[in-house]
Design an enzyme around this catalytic site. Sequence first.
Site, PDB file in Angstrom:
ATOM      1  N   TYR A 189       0.867  -0.927   0.089  1.00  0.00           N
ATOM      2  CA  TYR A 189      -0.128  -0.108   0.059  1.00  0.00           C
ATOM      3  C   TYR A 189       0.893   1.189  -0.027  1.00  0.00           C
ATOM      4  O   TYR A 189       0.580   2.152  -0.830  1.00  0.00           O
ATOM      5  CB  TYR A 189      -1.118   0.050   1.186  1.00  0.00           C
ATOM      6  CG  TYR A 189      -1.754   1.088   1.484  1.00  0.00           C
ATOM      7  CD1 TYR A 189      -2.808   1.547   0.624  1.00  0.00           C
ATOM      8  CD2 TYR A 189      -1.146   2.286   2.443  1.00  0.00           C
ATOM      9  CE1 TYR A 189      -3.494   2.770   0.975  1.00  0.00           C
ATOM     10  CE2 TYR A 189      -1.879   3.332   2.345  1.00  0.00           C
ATOM     11  CZ  TYR A 189      -3.151   3.650   1.840  1.00  0.00           C
ATOM     12  OH  TYR A 189      -3.839   4.727   1.889  1.00  0.00           O
ATOM     13  N   ASP A 244     -10.075   9.326   6.288  1.00  0.00           N
ATOM     14  CA  ASP A 244      -8.589   9.909   6.466  1.00  0.00           C
ATOM     15  C   ASP A 244      -8.877  11.357   6.172  1.00  0.00           C
ATOM     16  O   ASP A 244      -9.466  11.758   5.232  1.00  0.00           O
ATOM     17  CB  ASP A 244      -7.934   9.426   5.085  1.00  0.00           C
ATOM     18  CG  ASP A 244      -6.465  10.026   4.959  1.00  0.00           C
ATOM     19  OD1 ASP A 244      -6.256  10.670   5.887  1.00  0.00           O
ATOM     20  OD2 ASP A 244      -5.788   9.612   4.081  1.00  0.00           O
TER      21      ASP A 244
END
Length: 156
Positions: A40, A64
């Site tokens: 990732y 986020d």
Amino acid sequence: MKMIVCSIAITIGIALSGLNVFAQAPLVAPERIRNAMESYVRLLAAGDTDGIMDLYGENPSFEDPVGDKPLIGRKAIRAAYTQAGPIKAELVGPVVVAGLEGAMRMSAELKEGNGFIDVIETMKFDNQGKIVSLRAYWSCAEIRSTRLSICEPTPH
């Protein structure tokens, strides 16, 4: 003989009921989760939205930073990564895995060299090793002008 007949009857009863008392939930090896989280970070730095989305399962959530309204679903999450583009991020320290969850610390360079920020990300995975939840812990108050080394504490 009675014991064998009783055992067979119980086994047939369990089979007919659809229960499998001997089955265990499939576990994902910690290395697989660790590799997914390390991948990732590499994919994020490369701006590889397709690669990142390959790591996600069905109907994931993405928060986020933590505290913002989570994005739900692959389409919304894909749009966020596409809009962000490449993010110069690097893993700082080990990925820690417990069960189907992992946590890691990253350092990210803001666009146009406007500073650096540390991010703690936690991810939950499904039984196929796909991300079902990502939460990123960071705050604008933590932006600084230089990158920290792994040995330096985060300034407060």
